[in-house]
Design a protein around this motif. Structure first.
Motif, PDB file in Angstrom:
ATOM      1  N   ARG A   1       0.817  -1.218   0.000  1.00 20.19           N
ATOM      2  CA  ARG A   1       0.000   0.000   0.000  1.00 20.19           C
ATOM      3  C   ARG A   1       0.852   1.269   0.000  1.00 20.19           C
ATOM      4  NH1 ARG A   1      -1.256  -3.879   2.947  1.00 20.19           N
ATOM      5  NH2 ARG A   1      -3.121  -5.087   2.491  1.00 20.19           N
ATOM      6  N   ASN A   2       2.165   1.110   0.213  1.00 22.03           N
ATOM      7  CA  ASN A   2       3.085   2.253   0.213  1.00 22.03           C
ATOM      8  C   ASN A   2       2.810   3.270   1.305  1.00 22.03           C
ATOM      9  OD1 ASN A   2       5.208   1.921  -1.620  1.00 22.03           O
ATOM     10  ND2 ASN A   2       3.751   2.039  -3.302  1.00 22.03           N
ATOM     11  N   TYR A   3       2.649   2.758   2.537  1.00 26.21           N
ATOM     12  CA  TYR A   3       2.566   3.606   3.721  1.00 26.21           C
ATOM     13  C   TYR A   3       3.581   3.127   4.732  1.00 26.21           C
ATOM     14  CZ  TYR A   3      -2.169   4.790   2.061  1.00 26.21           C
ATOM     15  OH  TYR A   3      -3.242   5.202   1.319  1.00 26.21           O
ATOM     16  N   SER A   4       4.048   4.048   5.573  1.00 25.64           N
ATOM     17  CA  SER A   4       4.822   3.653   6.750  1.00 25.64           C
ATOM     18  C   SER A   4       4.051   4.073   7.990  1.00 25.64           C
ATOM     19  CB  SER A   4       6.191   4.349   6.775  1.00 25.64           C
ATOM     20  OG  SER A   4       7.014   3.866   5.738  1.00 25.64           O
ATOM     21  N   ASP A   5       4.039   3.189   8.981  1.00 30.46           N
ATOM     22  CA  ASP A   5       3.486   3.522  10.294  1.00 30.46           C
ATOM     23  C   ASP A   5       4.633   3.535  11.288  1.00 30.46           C
ATOM     24  OD1 ASP A   5       0.963   3.408   9.185  1.00 30.46           O
ATOM     25  OD2 ASP A   5       0.414   1.492  10.120  1.00 30.46           O
ATOM     26  N   LEU A   6       4.718   4.595  12.094  1.00 27.49           N
ATOM     27  CA  LEU A   6       5.649   4.538  13.216  1.00 27.49           C
ATOM     28  C   LEU A   6       4.903   3.835  14.351  1.00 27.49           C
ATOM     29  CD1 LEU A   6       8.481   5.291  14.273  1.00 27.49           C
ATOM     30  CD2 LEU A   6       7.442   7.326  15.281  1.00 27.49           C
ATOM     31  N   CYS A   7       5.356   2.630  14.680  1.00 27.48           N
ATOM     32  CA  CYS A   7       4.651   1.813  15.675  1.00 27.48           C
ATOM     33  C   CYS A   7       5.287   1.986  17.042  1.00 27.48           C
ATOM     34  CB  CYS A   7       4.689   0.349  15.264  1.00 27.48           C
ATOM     35  SG  CYS A   7       3.677   0.039  13.803  1.00 27.48           S
ATOM     36  N   ILE A   8       4.441   2.032  18.066  1.00 29.75           N
ATOM     37  CA  ILE A   8       4.899   2.196  19.444  1.00 29.75           C
ATOM     38  C   ILE A   8       4.565   0.913  20.201  1.00 29.75           C
ATOM     39  CG2 ILE A   8       4.645   3.543  21.597  1.00 29.75           C
ATOM     40  CD1 ILE A   8       3.763   5.221  18.385  1.00 29.75           C
ATOM     41  N   PHE A   9       5.574   0.361  20.874  1.00 31.38           N
ATOM     42  CA  PHE A   9       5.425  -0.898  21.602  1.00 31.38           C
ATOM     43  C   PHE A   9       5.748  -0.687  23.080  1.00 31.38           C
ATOM     44  CE2 PHE A   9       6.726  -1.787  17.287  1.00 31.38           C
ATOM     45  CZ  PHE A   9       6.004  -2.905  16.911  1.00 31.38           C
ATOM     46  N   ASP A  10       5.163  -1.546  23.928  1.00 30.22           N
ATOM     47  CA  ASP A  10       5.685  -1.693  25.281  1.00 30.22           C
ATOM     48  C   ASP A  10       6.998  -2.427  25.141  1.00 30.22           C
ATOM     49  OD1 ASP A  10       4.053  -0.530  27.127  1.00 30.22           O
ATOM     50  OD2 ASP A  10       2.677  -2.236  27.263  1.00 30.22           O
ATOM     51  N   ALA A  11       8.102  -1.825  25.591  1.00 28.42           N
ATOM     52  CA  ALA A  11       9.414  -2.386  25.289  1.00 28.42           C
ATOM     53  C   ALA A  11       9.581  -3.807  25.831  1.00 28.42           C
ATOM     54  CB  ALA A  11      10.517  -1.479  25.832  1.00 28.42           C
ATOM     55  N   LEU A  12       8.957  -4.107  26.973  1.00 31.91           N
ATOM     56  CA  LEU A  12       9.133  -5.433  27.565  1.00 31.91           C
ATOM     57  C   LEU A  12       8.009  -6.392  27.191  1.00 31.91           C
ATOM     58  CD1 LEU A  12      10.630  -4.459  31.050  1.00 31.91           C
ATOM     59  CD2 LEU A  12      11.817  -5.124  28.938  1.00 31.91           C
ATOM     60  N   ASP A  13       7.136  -5.963  26.285  1.00 29.03           N
ATOM     61  CA  ASP A  13       6.081  -6.853  25.797  1.00 29.03           C
ATOM     62  C   ASP A  13       5.815  -6.557  24.328  1.00 29.03           C
ATOM     63  OD1 ASP A  13       4.076  -8.687  25.539  1.00 29.03           O
ATOM     64  OD2 ASP A  13       2.662  -7.687  26.901  1.00 29.03           O
ATOM     65  N   VAL A  14       6.835  -6.769  23.501  1.00 28.51           N
ATOM     66  CA  VAL A  14       6.661  -6.466  22.074  1.00 28.51           C
ATOM     67  C   VAL A  14       5.719  -7.483  21.422  1.00 28.51           C
ATOM     68  CG1 VAL A  14       8.927  -5.364  21.881  1.00 28.51           C
ATOM     69  CG2 VAL A  14       8.693  -7.772  21.258  1.00 28.51           C
ATOM     70  N   ALA A  15       5.620  -8.681  22.013  1.00 31.06           N
ATOM     71  CA  ALA A  15       4.843  -9.761  21.392  1.00 31.06           C
ATOM     72  C   ALA A  15       3.371  -9.380  21.233  1.00 31.06           C
ATOM     73  CB  ALA A  15       4.975 -11.043  22.207  1.00 31.06           C
ATOM     74  N   LYS A  16       2.860  -8.509  22.110  1.00 30.08           N
ATOM     75  CA  LYS A  16       1.444  -8.157  21.989  1.00 30.08           C
ATOM     76  C   LYS A  16       1.192  -7.169  20.833  1.00 30.08           C
ATOM     77  CE  LYS A  16       1.025  -4.293  25.235  1.00 30.08           C
ATOM     78  NZ  LYS A  16       0.980  -3.970  26.639  1.00 30.08           N
ATOM     79  N   GLY A  17       2.253  -6.721  20.206  1.00 25.03           N
ATOM     80  CA  GLY A  17       2.075  -5.848  19.038  1.00 25.03           C
ATOM     81  C   GLY A  17       2.008  -4.395  19.442  1.00 25.03           C
ATOM     82  N   PRO A  18       1.911  -3.496  18.439  1.00 22.87           N
ATOM     83  CA  PRO A  18       1.950  -2.065  18.730  1.00 22.87           C
ATOM     84  C   PRO A  18       0.775  -1.619  19.605  1.00 22.87           C
ATOM     85  CG  PRO A  18       1.872  -2.474  16.342  1.00 22.87           C
ATOM     86  CD  PRO A  18       1.835  -3.799  17.003  1.00 22.87           C
ATOM     87  N   ILE A  19       1.064  -0.731  20.554  1.00 17.25           N
ATOM     88  CA  ILE A  19      -0.017  -0.145  21.351  1.00 17.25           C
ATOM     89  C   ILE A  19      -0.581   1.078  20.628  1.00 17.25           C
ATOM     90  CG2 ILE A  19       0.808  -1.016  23.572  1.00 17.25           C
ATOM     91  CD1 ILE A  19       2.047   1.742  24.098  1.00 17.25           C
ATOM     92  N   ALA A  20       0.172   1.596  19.677  1.00 12.12           N
ATOM     93  CA  ALA A  20      -0.312   2.718  18.874  1.00 12.12           C
ATOM     94  C   ALA A  20       0.493   2.785  17.578  1.00 12.12           C
ATOM     95  CB  ALA A  20      -0.170   4.036  19.638  1.00 12.12           C
ATOM     96  N   ARG A  21      -0.110   3.442  16.590  1.00 13.56           N
ATOM     97  CA  ARG A  21       0.578   3.659  15.315  1.00 13.56           C
ATOM     98  C   ARG A  21       0.384   5.112  14.901  1.00 13.56           C
ATOM     99  NH1 ARG A  21       0.918  -0.917  11.391  1.00 13.56           N
ATOM    100  NH2 ARG A  21       0.663  -2.834  12.564  1.00 13.56           N
TER     101      ARG A  21
END
Ligand code: V55
Ligand code: FE
Length: 486
Positions: free
Chosen positions: A443-463
């Motif tokens: 789709r030619n977009y970039s999202d800056l994703c924000i993660f909980d640093a010690l729980d990256v497995a749950k995926g981004p908490i925000a984009r």
């Protein structure tokens, strides 16, 4: 008319951006933590002009395009500007490329002989009130940390008149010093190296000179307590390469790997080169630390060089399997009478690159590291990129317990280098967030994703969702609000 050649380094994943601009308030999915107050800076290569030779250019030769994501009150703004190096300005005035091949001045237009060739395309970091944009073949470029306007190269008030300046500085949290190396400052292919430290006021407070065992790319290094650790991997070159205008670096499988170790407060005469005969290549360092008489260096390593565009010296085809990088711990013992590496042990399962830590732990025993990794089992719908595989996963490594947790970005894209953001100045190690660009190549977009640093497995908490896709980038850093105010 801008007309780039139809070559893979301008197509698909590497399609150029060449866009300067501002977005006051990026569209957000989820919730940006209101405590995130500061700016994430990062840079990618993005040539202003088509290559002087008409084609055959290197990804690493593109002009630096610097991005600032400013986080405040749950909002994120975006600003993107070229690093206006001497090269960028001279070429902008001429309306065409004047500088030739990557790190080969003899391919330049005669009008620019002797000018700095730097592109400032490798790393950006706020220090001493300024945004520093770095490329290892040229001096340090100073930019305004708010406007991203370029001031120009600095020699640190004449205290550091070097033609080169490394792009992977480390900040020592104890002293606040900016620690860095430079190499080949005396000329192309020369074997001189310098280690230096700059204090918060811009004074050069340590300086040590050394010689490397063979001409190589001293791309990254680390501090380790009172010591400096400098990996030397078999990327080399020779005059025939420059004469024939081949890629500046080749990978020479006949060369050993070394770990250089010396004191940070010495003059360099104590440098020891610990040798490792078996083929091993390290590009980026996760961290290093001293433990008794031992020095530990954690870094992704591969059996051959992992950069496909620097060819094998003897013409062996690029083998992505041998080029896969795995996190390893390299140990040397300063009490040993022999200058050989004591051990190389596996530290992580997931292959990957672009290792990061909580930067407050640089040079100290630590627990948490992150890398973007290759999950080779997962499907991928996009076109190929510049690396040995598709970097589709973000992995947290607990280097004390060996526990590893990952998040896959899905089949349509890849990730760029992450950056750790502490929750507060004195939050415990790892307590905070991770940011990473996730590029959607369909789709030619970039999202800056924000993660909980010690729980990256749950995926981004925000984009933070950009309306464009940023080009594959290199490195970046976080500057907390107090650094932006200073
Ligand atoms: C690297 C990157 C460079 C360079 C030399 O990742 C080495 C390694 C972005 O430029 O000039
Ligand atoms: Fe790098």
């Amino acid at each position: 008319m801008v007309h780039f050649p139809q070559e893979p380094i301008y197509a698909d994943v590497l399609r150029l951006v060449r866009l300067e601009g501002d977005i006051g308030d990026i569209e957000i999915e989820g919730e940006i933590p209101a405590e995130m107050d500061g700016a994430f800076y990062r840079v990618h290569p993005d040539p202003q002009f088509a290559p002087k030779a008409g084609g055959g250019d290197q990804f690493f030769n593109g002009d630096g395009m610097v991005t600032m994501f400013r986080f405040k009150d749950g909002k994120v703004s975006f600003k993107q500007r070229y690093a206006k190096t001497d090269k960028w300005k001279l070429e902008n005035e001429a309306g065409r490329a004047l500088f030739g091949s990557y790190r080969n001045p003899r391919t330049d237009d005669p009008s620019v002989i002797g000018e700095h060739r730097g592109t400032a395309n490798t790393n950006v970091l706020v220090f001493g009130g300024d945004l520093l944009a770095m490329k290892e073949d040229s001096p340090c470029l100073v930019m305004d940390k708010h406007t991203l306007d370029t001031d120009g190269y600095t020699d640190w008030n004449g205290e550091l008149p070097l033609r080169t300046f490394g792009a992977h500085p480390k900040i020592d949290m104890e002293t606040g010093n900016f620690c860095n190396i430079s190499y080949a400052a005396k000329g192309d292919l020369s074997t001189d190296g310098t280690y230096f430290e700059i204090d918060r006021d811009g004074n050069v407070v340590a300086r040590a000179e050394f010689e490397v065992p063979y001409y190589t790319m001293l791309h990254d290094f680390c501090i380790a307590g009172d010591y400096v650790v400098i990996p030397v991997s078999p990327y080399s070159s020779d005059p025939s390469v420059l004469e024939q205008d081949r890629p500046h670096f080749y990978y020479d499988r006949s060369l050993p790997t070394y770990l250089g170790v010396m004191r940070r407060d010495g003059d360099g005469s104590d440098m020891r080169w610990f040798k490792h005969e078996e083929g091993m290549c390290s590009c980026h360092v996760m961290n290093a630390f001293a433990e008794g008489t031992k020095i530990q260096l954690d870094t992704p390593v591969s059996k051959i060089g992992s950069l496909p565009f620097f060819p094998d010296k003897d013409g062996a085809p690029f083998d992505p399997e041998l080029a896969m990088t795995e996190l390893a711990r390299i140990t040397v013992d300063l009490a040993s009478n022999e200058d050989v590496v004591e051990s190389v042990t596996k530290l992580g399962e997931a292959p990957g690159e672009f290792p990061r830590i909580d930067d407050r732990m640089a040079g100290k025993p630590y627990e948490h590291g992150w890398m973007i990794t290759y999950d080779l089992e997962k499907p991928y719908n996009g076109p190929p990129g510049p690396f040995a595989g598709v970097i589709n996963t973000l992995t947290h490594f607990n280097v004390k317990t060996g526990k590893e947790e990952s998040w896959w970005c899905g089949p349509d894209g890849s990730l760029q280098e992450p950056c750790f953001i502490p929750r507060s100045k004195d939050a415990p190690e790892g307590d905070g967030w991770l940011v990473a660009l996730v590029d959607d190549h369909l789709r030619n977009y970039s999202d800056l994703c924000i993660f909980d640093a010690l729980d990256v497995a749950k995926g981004p908490i925000a984009r933070a969702k950009l309306p464009i896709r940023l080009r594959q980038g290199l490195h970046g850093n976080w500057a907390a609000a107090d650094l932006l105010a200073a």
